[in-house]
Design an enzyme around this catalytic site. Structure first.
Site, PDB file in Angstrom:
ATOM      1  CG  ASN A 102       7.043   0.618  -1.452  1.00  0.00           C
ATOM      2  OD1 ASN A 102       7.338   1.580  -2.149  1.00  0.00           O
ATOM      3  ND2 ASN A 102       5.809   0.121  -1.408  1.00  0.00           N
ATOM      4  CG  ASP A 149       2.161  -7.227  -2.564  1.00  0.00           C
ATOM      5  OD1 ASP A 149       1.220  -6.779  -3.244  1.00  0.00           O
ATOM      6  OD2 ASP A 149       3.294  -7.441  -3.041  1.00  0.00           O
ATOM      7  CE  LYS A 209       7.126   4.666  21.025  1.00  0.00           C
ATOM      8  NZ  LYS A 209       8.066   5.614  21.601  1.00  0.00           N
ATOM      9  CG  PHE A 242       4.907   0.083 -13.718  1.00  0.00           C
ATOM     10  CD1 PHE A 242       3.900   0.961 -14.098  1.00  0.00           C
ATOM     11  CD2 PHE A 242       6.224   0.415 -14.017  1.00  0.00           C
ATOM     12  CE1 PHE A 242       4.197   2.139 -14.769  1.00  0.00           C
ATOM     13  CE2 PHE A 242       6.536   1.587 -14.680  1.00  0.00           C
ATOM     14  CZ  PHE A 242       5.518   2.453 -15.057  1.00  0.00           C
ATOM     15  CE  LYS A 292       3.730  -9.165 -10.073  1.00  0.00           C
ATOM     16  NZ  LYS A 292       4.857  -8.416  -9.544  1.00  0.00           N
ATOM     17  CE  LYS A 350      -1.066  -7.527 -10.463  1.00  0.00           C
ATOM     18  NZ  LYS A 350      -1.092  -6.920  -9.143  1.00  0.00           N
TER      19      LYS A 350
HETATM   20  O1  PMT Z   1       8.263   5.801  -7.598  1.00  0.00           O
HETATM   21  P1  PMT Z   1       9.669   5.637  -8.130  1.00  0.00           P
HETATM   22  O2  PMT Z   1      10.717   5.854  -7.077  1.00  0.00           O
HETATM   23  O3  PMT Z   1       9.890   6.461  -9.372  1.00  0.00           O
HETATM   24  O4  PMT Z   1       9.841   4.103  -8.565  1.00  0.00           O
HETATM   25  C1  PMT Z   1       9.140   3.604  -9.670  1.00  0.00           C
HETATM   26  C2  PMT Z   1       8.587   2.196  -9.420  1.00  0.00           C
HETATM   27  C3  PMT Z   1       9.745   1.217  -9.274  1.00  0.00           C
HETATM   28  C4  PMT Z   1       7.721   2.172  -8.145  1.00  0.00           C
HETATM   29  C5  PMT Z   1       7.695   1.844 -10.678  1.00  0.00           C
HETATM   30  O5  PMT Z   1       8.474   1.893 -11.829  1.00  0.00           O
HETATM   31  C6  PMT Z   1       7.075   0.456 -10.541  1.00  0.00           C
HETATM   32  O6  PMT Z   1       7.658  -0.544 -10.921  1.00  0.00           O
HETATM   33  N1  PMT Z   1       5.823   0.413  -9.981  1.00  0.00           N
HETATM   34  C7  PMT Z   1       5.129  -0.834  -9.631  1.00  0.00           C
HETATM   35  C8  PMT Z   1       5.548  -1.296  -8.281  1.00  0.00           C
HETATM   36  C9  PMT Z   1       4.820  -2.553  -7.850  1.00  0.00           C
HETATM   37  O7  PMT Z   1       4.104  -2.527  -6.858  1.00  0.00           O
HETATM   38  O8  PMT Z   1       5.012  -3.594  -8.630  1.00  0.00           O
HETATM   39  P2  PMT Z   1       4.371  -5.081  -8.380  1.00  0.00           P
HETATM   40  O9  PMT Z   1       5.055  -5.933  -9.353  1.00  0.00           O
HETATM   41  O10 PMT Z   1       4.467  -5.420  -6.927  1.00  0.00           O
HETATM   42  O11 PMT Z   1       2.844  -4.903  -8.755  1.00  0.00           O
HETATM   43  C10 PMT Z   1       2.348  -5.168 -10.066  1.00  0.00           C
HETATM   44  C11 PMT Z   1       1.280  -4.157 -10.424  1.00  0.00           C
HETATM   45  O12 PMT Z   1       0.131  -4.342  -9.570  1.00  0.00           O
HETATM   46  C12 PMT Z   1       1.714  -2.712 -10.242  1.00  0.00           C
HETATM   47  O13 PMT Z   1       1.174  -1.946 -11.294  1.00  0.00           O
HETATM   48  C13 PMT Z   1       1.096  -2.305  -8.904  1.00  0.00           C
HETATM   49  O14 PMT Z   1       0.752  -0.914  -8.889  1.00  0.00           O
HETATM   50  C14 PMT Z   1      -0.156  -3.178  -8.831  1.00  0.00           C
HETATM   51  N2  PMT Z   1      -0.533  -3.603  -7.477  1.00  0.00           N
HETATM   52  C15 PMT Z   1       0.343  -4.305  -6.716  1.00  0.00           C
HETATM   53  C16 PMT Z   1      -0.044  -4.755  -5.461  1.00  0.00           C
HETATM   54  C17 PMT Z   1      -1.338  -4.432  -4.990  1.00  0.00           C
HETATM   55  N3  PMT Z   1      -1.724  -4.797  -3.784  1.00  0.00           N
HETATM   56  N4  PMT Z   1      -2.164  -3.720  -5.779  1.00  0.00           N
HETATM   57  C18 PMT Z   1      -1.797  -3.308  -7.016  1.00  0.00           C
HETATM   58  O15 PMT Z   1      -2.557  -2.650  -7.731  1.00  0.00           O
END
Ligand code: PMT
Length: 399
Positions: A208, A277, A287, A325, A339, A343
């Protein structure tokens, strides 16, 4: 409050590299930069370059009329929170060690009471000369911070010690010296950052837009505030902050394994990584050939990756602080609150990634911090470094 950093440039070939340092420092909202150049330095690079990068006049002459300071060398010295001499030539090191004040920069050095960082850079034989070494020892005894030069091929074709260290390393050192808040001393912080990658075949993968800027800024801030920091990073082109334990990973499974392994020893866990995800249900070992997919279509079956923070949340120990986040494009606060609960986090940083100047790749971010007590704190657009500081402030407040 803004801190004022003096950058004193002396006449070595590495002086051109200091343009990058001044540019880097000038971008920080909490730093004012004053550039002072010796006459020899102006032979290598013009004051105009630094005037443009720092946005203010460069001081070069002890006798120059200055509208800004009543007495120029005293005014500049009194304004400083930190003085950096880079590159520091053998001659200038000798002048500082012996209190010689025969030009603007050396005169400022005598009037200065702020901490000093000296970054020597010169030919290897000159650097290793016992006279230069004795002068550096003397400066260290006076309390000056001396950075070791790097090794490699020098401008004079010699190979050895004497190169200017990486600008990023000098920048980190400056940030560390400016930081007097050590409220994370004795704490261990685990941060993840960047994008995870899921292989489809040996050539292709799903990832991503995360660059790692946000997560690396958090790791750097925690380090500056005295913590021991483990940075687990997915794909990113950024240089990890000097001093962190850096663990690069590729996929969500790998990131999950490392995070689970490190969790028990950490006091604060911050999930800034953009964890994918989904991953390919059946990764091809060879390939995938285009011509084998006759209708110009390839159907890819995806399956879920582990939810890393959710797994960590189940194992959270008493007193451990967990931060996540929420990167959303709609229903920001509602999804973020969900979330936070799911979590088992202490607070969540809600990030509307569709806003200009926020989210993936940008140098700034716009976030709202929501905690378990229901407190909602929207923050204005700020640099990712300042967002990182606000996140660490909140974690410290919860201890
Ligand atoms: O890296 P940059 O270019 O500076 O961009 C910053 C950012 C946009 C990546 C950052 O600010 C941000 O928002 N990070 C979280 C991205 C994310 O995966 O968000 P989410 O809403 O999908 O996930 C929620 C939380 O669960 C996040 O803390 C994520 O790290 C965590 N997660 C998500 C999916 C997963 N399978 N495992 C996780 O631990």
């Amino acid at each position: 409050m803004k801190k004022t950093v003096g950058v004193g440039i002396t006449g070595g070939i590495a002086s051109y590299k200091i343009a990058d340092l001044v540019s880097r420092l000038s971008k920080d909202e909490d730093i004012n930069v004053i550039v002072i150049m010796t006459e020899a330095a102006t032979k290598f690079i013009t004051p105009l370059t630094f005037r443009t990068l720092s946005g203010r006049d460069v001081a070069t002459d002890l006798w120059q009329e200055s509208g800004e300071w009543k007495v120029q060398h005293i005014g500049i010295a009194e304004a400083l929170d930190l003085m950096v001499i880079a590159p520091a030539t053998a001659n200038f090191i000798a002048k500082m060690a012996h209190g010689i004040a025969d030009d603007l920069l050396s005169t400022i050095m005598l009037a200065n009471t702020a901490p000093v960082l000296v970054v020597p850079s010169m030919n290897t034989n000159m650097y290793e000369n016992p006279i230069v070494q004795a002068n550096l020892t003397k400066l260290a005894e006076y309390g000056f911070e001396i950075m070791n030069p790097a090794s490699g091929k020098l401008a004079c074709d010699a190979v050895g010690k004497g190169r200017l260290p990486d600008i990023e390393e000098i920048y980190e050192k400056i940030r560390q010296m400016l930081n007097d808040k050590k409220d994370l001393k004795g704490k261990k912080v685990l941060v993840n950052a960047g994008t995870t990658c899921e292989d489809i075949d040996p050539i292709r993968f799903i990832c991503n837009r995360s660059t790692g800027k946000m997560g690396y800024a958090i790791a750097r801030e925690a380090l500056l505030r005295g913590a021991e920091v483990i940075l687990v990073s997915g794909r990113s082109t950024l240089t990890p902050p000097t001093g962190v334990e850096f663990i690069p990973v590729w996929s969500a499974d790998e990131m999950c394994e490392v995070m689970l392994q490190k969790q028990p020893e950490c006091d604060i866990i911050i999930g800034a990584a953009a964890v994918g995800d989904f991953k390919a249900a059946n990764k091809s070992e060879i390939k995938i050939k285009k011509r084998e997919h006759k209708e110009d279509k390839l159907l890819l079956e995806l399956t879920s990756t582990p939810d890393i923070l959710k797994e960590l949340g189940k194992r959270k120990k008493t007193g451990q602080i967990m931060v996540g986040f929420a990167a959303e494009t709609n229903n920001l606060l509602e999804y973020a609150r969900r979330k936070l609960e799911e979590k088992n986090l202490d607070f969540i940083v809600a990030n509307d990634v569709s806003e200009e100047g926020a989210g993936f790749g940008s140098d700034t971010n716009i976030v709202t911090i929501i905690d378990r007590r229901g407190e909602v704190k929207p923050l204005p657009q700020m640099s990712k470094e300042r967002v990182a500081a606000a996140i660490i402030d909140k974690a410290v407040e919860l201890f």
